[in-house]
Design an enzyme around this catalytic site. Structure first.
Site, PDB file in Angstrom:
ATOM      1  N   THR A   1      20.618  41.079  32.190  1.00 42.79           N
ATOM      2  CA  THR A   1      20.215  41.826  31.010  1.00 42.79           C
ATOM      3  C   THR A   1      19.311  42.987  31.389  1.00 42.79           C
ATOM      4  O   THR A   1      18.622  42.948  32.412  1.00 42.79           O
ATOM      5  CB  THR A   1      19.449  40.926  30.015  1.00 42.79           C
ATOM      6  OG1 THR A   1      18.274  40.418  30.643  1.00 42.79           O
ATOM      7  CG2 THR A   1      20.317  39.782  29.521  1.00 42.79           C
TER       8      THR A   1
ATOM      9  N   GLU B   1      16.199  42.314  25.197  1.00 46.13           N
ATOM     10  CA  GLU B   1      17.061  42.328  26.378  1.00 46.13           C
ATOM     11  C   GLU B   1      18.513  42.514  25.955  1.00 46.13           C
ATOM     12  O   GLU B   1      18.982  41.831  25.039  1.00 46.13           O
ATOM     13  CB  GLU B   1      16.916  41.021  27.157  1.00 46.13           C
ATOM     14  CG  GLU B   1      15.505  40.738  27.635  1.00 46.13           C
ATOM     15  CD  GLU B   1      15.396  39.405  28.357  1.00 46.13           C
ATOM     16  OE1 GLU B   1      16.045  39.249  29.406  1.00 46.13           O
ATOM     17  OE2 GLU B   1      14.686  38.516  27.853  1.00 46.13           O
TER      18      GLU B   1
END
Length: 323
Positions: A212, A260
């Site tokens: 991420t 994220e």
């Protein structure tokens, strides 16, 4: 489009203009009505259209600690205003001294001496000057003295978002903070966006096979409620479908709140240090603390599938709308 910060940035030979004043946080569909009217009136008169706004938010100066979550940073607002045809944006540093200007002094100092306003376009609830003592009626009275017209546009259009409440930045913030990014998008006319620099996090996603981009958001950003969302990551001119996690990673007993974005079906991306933007398309699920890593990974795969389907459907709908 010209961008000025402070009255001293305005060219000394600046001619007459058509002006609107306000915070315009989010540049939502109600704001767009006023700004489009300002631009249309400017075109009719053959003059430039100017938006005047403030930084920081006046509440932070008048009542420190009450700064509302921001729907868009100033550079994003300027981009959106440019798309609407605005010729110049003036950001006035809002200070205690500036807040003490009387309504009449504010008009003379900003609209007359610097912008030489020929017309001023505002919403019906516009207030200005010390203790917000000035309103559109007083503004119109000053217009007769200083030779500018005042036009009032109703920005409070309504929709399904928020149960049919009038569109406003306040309502949009509430919907965002509740995780209703679809409702916020209805008011904004586009997905809600957060921006920031990609920084190194705990890198657990990479270890789990789902890397991420950990976005360090800008101060005072309006961040959606904790959970997982479908949306897009904008980086270096590329728009990439993503599954977006907002929250504290409770499965790992995290405490820091993060945003994220996992870019779907892409490998080998190196986004560290880049300024990126994240658009929120739709809510997938709330934040959950899982009993095991296997359960977490299984759910993450489902989140990615749902996000892939939602972003693909949105892309198809956008393509059909252009035909």
């Amino acid at each position: 489009m010209q961008r000025w910060r402070g009255l001293e940035d305005i060219p000394q030979d600046w001619g007459r203009s058509v002006v609107t004043i306000g915070s315009y946080d989010g540049v939502h569909r109600g704001h767009q009505l006023i700004i489009r009217h300002t631009v249309d009136r400017a075109r009719e008169l053959g003059l430039p259209a100017v938006v005047v706004t403030f930084d920081p938010h006046p509440k932070e100066v008048l009542r420190p600690g009450t700064h509302p979550p921001l729907l868009a940073p100033h550079h994003r607002r300027a981009e959106l205003m440019a798309e609407l045809g605005v010729d110049a944006v003036l950001v006035l540093p809002f200070t205690a001294e500036f807040s003490s200007l009387s309504p009449a002094d504010f008009i003379v100092k900003v609209l007359i001496d610097k912008l030489r306003a020929k017309a001023v376009v505002e919403g019906p609830n516009f207030r200005f000057g010390h203790r917000a003592a000035g309103d559109v009626v007083y503004l119109a009275e000053l217009g007769k003295t200083y030779d500018f017209d005042v036009e009032v546009v109703d920005l409070y259009v309504s929709g399904e978002a928020g149960g049919g409440q009038p569109f406003s930045s306040t309502l949009t913030r509430r919907l965002v903070l509740e995780g209703d990014v679809e409702g916020a998008a209805e008011i904004l006319g586009r997905p809600h966006r957060v921006e920031g620099v990609v920084v190194r996090g705990a890198q657990r996603g990479r270890e789990l096979g789902v890397p991420t981009a950990n976005v360090e958001t800008l101060p005072h950003t309006a961040i959606p409620a904790d959970g997982v969302y479908a949306g897009w990551l904008h980086a270096q001119g590329e728009v990439m479908p993503s599954a977006i996690s907002v929250g504290t990673n409770p499965t790992f007993d995290g405490t820091a709140r993060t945003v994220e974005a996992h870019v779907i079906d892409r490998v080998g991306l190196d986004l560290y240090g880049l300024h990126v933007a994240v658009d929120f398309l739709g809510f997938v699920r709330g934040q959950v603390k899982f009993d095991s890593l296997d359960a977490l990974i299984e759910r993450m795969m489902e989140d990615i599938k749902i996000s892939r389907d939602l972003t693909a459907a949105a892309a198809d709908a956008a393509a059909r709308a252009k035909r």
